[in-house]
Design a protein around this motif. Structure first.
Motif, short mmCIF file in Angstrom:
data_model
loop_
_atom_site.label_atom_id
_atom_site.label_comp_id
_atom_site.label_asym_id
_atom_site.label_seq_id
_atom_site.Cartn_x
_atom_site.Cartn_y
_atom_site.Cartn_z
N GLU A 76 0.82 -1.21 0.00
CA GLU A 76 0.00 0.00 0.00
C GLU A 76 0.86 1.26 0.00
OE1 GLU A 76 -0.62 -2.66 1.93
OE2 GLU A 76 -2.53 -3.31 1.09
N ILE A 77 1.98 1.23 0.71
CA ILE A 77 2.89 2.39 0.72
C ILE A 77 3.40 2.63 -0.69
CG2 ILE A 77 5.13 3.26 1.55
CD1 ILE A 77 3.02 3.30 3.73
N ASN A 78 3.87 1.57 -1.34
CA ASN A 78 4.37 1.70 -2.72
C ASN A 78 3.27 2.17 -3.67
OD1 ASN A 78 7.09 1.11 -2.43
ND2 ASN A 78 6.80 -1.07 -2.75
N ASP A 79 2.08 1.59 -3.54
CA ASP A 79 0.97 1.93 -4.44
C ASP A 79 0.48 3.36 -4.24
OD1 ASP A 79 1.16 -0.61 -5.47
OD2 ASP A 79 -0.64 -1.37 -4.45
N GLU A 80 0.35 3.78 -2.99
CA GLU A 80 -0.21 5.10 -2.70
C GLU A 80 0.81 6.23 -2.80
OE1 GLU A 80 -2.32 5.13 1.04
OE2 GLU A 80 -3.21 3.17 0.59
N HIS A 81 2.04 5.95 -2.40
CA HIS A 81 3.03 7.03 -2.29
C HIS A 81 4.22 6.88 -3.25
CE1 HIS A 81 0.88 8.31 1.28
NE2 HIS A 81 0.97 7.08 1.75
N GLY A 82 4.30 5.76 -3.93
CA GLY A 82 5.40 5.53 -4.87
C GLY A 82 6.53 4.73 -4.25
N HIS A 84 9.65 5.35 -4.19
CA HIS A 84 10.62 6.16 -3.45
C HIS A 84 10.29 6.15 -1.95
CE1 HIS A 84 13.57 9.23 -2.63
NE2 HIS A 84 12.64 9.96 -2.03
N LYS A 85 9.00 6.30 -1.63
CA LYS A 85 8.58 6.26 -0.21
C LYS A 85 8.78 4.85 0.35
CE LYS A 85 7.23 10.21 1.35
NZ LYS A 85 8.01 10.86 2.38
N GLY A 86 8.51 3.84 -0.47
CA GLY A 86 8.75 2.47 -0.03
C GLY A 86 10.22 2.24 0.29
N GLY A 112 12.71 -8.10 -0.99
CA GLY A 112 11.52 -7.26 -0.94
C GLY A 112 11.42 -6.51 0.36
N ASP A 113 10.36 -6.80 1.12
CA ASP A 113 10.16 -6.14 2.42
C ASP A 113 10.39 -7.11 3.57
OD1 ASP A 113 7.87 -7.62 1.84
OD2 ASP A 113 6.56 -6.26 2.94
N GLU A 114 11.19 -8.13 3.34
CA GLU A 114 11.51 -9.11 4.37
C GLU A 114 12.96 -8.95 4.83
OE1 GLU A 114 8.69 -12.97 3.65
OE2 GLU A 114 10.66 -12.97 2.72
N PHE A 115 13.12 -9.08 6.14
CA PHE A 115 14.44 -9.04 6.75
C PHE A 115 14.61 -10.30 7.59
CE2 PHE A 115 13.49 -4.67 5.87
CZ PHE A 115 14.71 -4.10 5.54
N ILE A 116 15.86 -10.67 7.80
CA ILE A 116 16.18 -11.81 8.65
C ILE A 116 17.22 -11.35 9.66
CG2 ILE A 116 18.00 -12.72 7.15
CD1 ILE A 116 16.89 -15.54 7.77
#
Length: 183
Positions: A76-82, A84-86, A112-116
């Motif tokens: 949603e962050i990427n879709d709504e704000h682009g 760059h914000k992601g 992606g948006d996963e960390f270990i």
């Protein structure tokens, strides 16, 4: 016997070349071990580190926590704000993780948006507390900029649950998604 300046000049030149080559090696090593966006370690490095840490754990009869973290509502962050914000969010999360962990822990962007996070000497009785504090730290850190973003976190512990790194990651991932579905 006259003083030979050629020797001094050549020595200084070769020392300079050696210093420059060493700096280039350090840069290449850094680039090969790190995620270019977040500066955290990359997958290859975490897999290599796990093998070394597991051997130490076996010798010391200790455990090793494998923690998976996935951001909620990142799409949603990427879709709504682009994007760059992601990217800003990923950098902020990486900073939060690096500030949260101890010097012996290793933080890596898994994809992606996963960390270990690898946490040496993590015991099952403190793992839940560690995960809950980590989730709160991420939520609080991002409350102003990204209020709807939280994190789902799961863990697995070497060697109690599994000895194979990829199976531990699968176990931590499965636990993470169990928590995500419960929310």
């Amino acid at each position: 016997m006259p003083f030979n300046w050629t020797f001094i000049v050549l020595t200084a030149f070769f020392l300079g070349v050696a210093w420059w080559a060493g700096k280039q090696f350090d840069k290449v090593r850094y680039i090969s071990e790190r995620d270019p966006l977040t500066g955290t370690y990359n997958r290859r490095t975490v897999e290599h580190y796990f093998q070394k840490a597991a051997k130490v754990c076996d010798l010391k009869k200790q455990s090793l926590g494998v923690i998976m973290l996935d951001l909620n509502n990142f799409k949603e962050i990427n879709d709504e704000h682009g994007h760059h914000k992601g990217d800003e969010l990923l950098i902020q999360i990486a900073s939060t993780l690096n500030n949260y962990v101890t010097k012996n822990d290793l933080v890596a962007r898994w994809g992606g948006d996963e960390f270990i996070i690898l946490v040496p000497d993590m015991k099952k009785d403190i793992a839940n507390e560690y995960v809950n504090k980590l989730q709160r730290a991420i939520t609080l850190q991002n409350a102003d900029s990204f209020s709807n973003v939280g994190a789902s976190v799961g863990y697995a512990i070497y060697p109690q649950q599994e000895k194979n790194f990829h199976k531990l990651v699968q176990e931590a991932d499965a636990n993470m998604y169990k928590g995500k579905k419960e929310k």
